[in-house]
Design a protein around this motif. Structure first.
Motif: not given
Length: 293
Positions: A30-34
């Protein structure tokens, strides 16, 4: 005996579309932007051979999904991380000292652009919103590889070392970085053996808080509140709700984290991002989330 605790339930977050479930799931993140990402291949690693291979990343977010086809992938059984520009990073957790292809970077079109090495025994790999890579290591790398010896490092996406942990008052050398949370340009870490809560600012300055919670593998932080997930033995599904002071972590309550329907979590992967702990269980097709915010 498992301690009796009230339950805290996870919420559904993202699901791999059914049309892709016939492929082999290599990793998911899951990345930094959700946004959730799955790295897929046609065949499992043991049937692929040893040369470069093609892979597919399926990204799910904002009610839709899209695909990125990666060509000439080099790392074996890699971890997946997404970059803010739409590209991806793949990294092998284990790497020999002469392995210059441990980490491979792909542009938004799935084309390989560079490869480099960050050190053996990667425990956590998280990109921040600026695209820098935060890498936390477990003990076999800390005590066996000079690049991993710091226990926690920040690298540029071109493989340049930008920051490495060194002892500060209240926190000695890291033996094994159990938990890592990256939000914005700030990282939070909880390392073995004393488990202090480390807050690393964008300038690399480290704040240390004394922490009585042992063995947690995931952290969520929101304002003056933090929760720690995991632990040893019967505490593997423990959730400790805490208050943060200037110098310490103060436990307030303990619950047991369970799936949305109340089932036990069991074997899992976690990703910690700011106020959220994302949890994935077998067969790795769905992400669940606990959000303090």
């Amino acid at each position: 005996m498992r301690p009796e605790r009230p339950e805290t339930r996870l919420a559904p977050c993202a699901r791999l579309p059914r049309g892709h479930r016939d492929r082999h799931i290599v990793h998911s993140s899951v990345d930094a932007f959700g946004r959730a990402h799955w790295l897929l291949t046609e065949d499992p690693p043991e049937r692929r051979g040893t040369g470069p291979y093609d892979a597919l990343v399926v990204t799910v977010g904002d009610g839709s999904h899209h695909e990125t086809h990666l060509s000439a992938v080099l790392p074996w059984r890699p971890r997946l991380e997404a970059l803010p520009d739409g590209g991806f990073v793949l990294a092998a957790a284990r790497a020999a000292k002469n392995d210059g292809r441990q980490v491979q970077v792909f542009d938004p079109l799935g084309r390989p652009t560079r490869a480099f090495r960050v050190g053996d025994a990667i425990e956590h790999l998280l990109a921040d919103r600026a695209g820098d890579l935060w890498v936390a290591y477990f003990d076999e790398g800390v005590f066996g590889d000079e690049l991993s010896a710091a226990g926690l490092r920040r690298w540029s996406v071109t493989g340049e070392p930008r920051w490495a942990f060194s002892p500060v008052p209240g926190a000695r050398w890291i033996d094994d970085c159990y938990a890592l949370n990256v939000t914005g340009r700030t990282a939070w870490a909880c390392p073995y053996a004393q488990f202090p809560l480390l807050e690393v600012g964008p300038d690399g300055v480290v704040r240390v808080r004394r922490n009585p919670v042992r063995g947690a593998t995931a952290i969520a932080v929101h304002g003056e509140r933090a929760v720690f997930f995991g632990g040893y033995g019967d505490d593997r599904d423990r959730l400790v709700d805490c208050r943060l002071t200037e110098t310490s972590v103060e436990p307030v309550a303990e619950t047991r984290l369970v799936l949305p329907g109340g089932a036990l979590i069991g074997r899992n992967r976690t990703v910690s991002r700011g106020s959220r702990v994302h949890v994935q269980v077998e067969p790795w097709t769905e992400w669940y989330v606990l959000d303090l915010a």
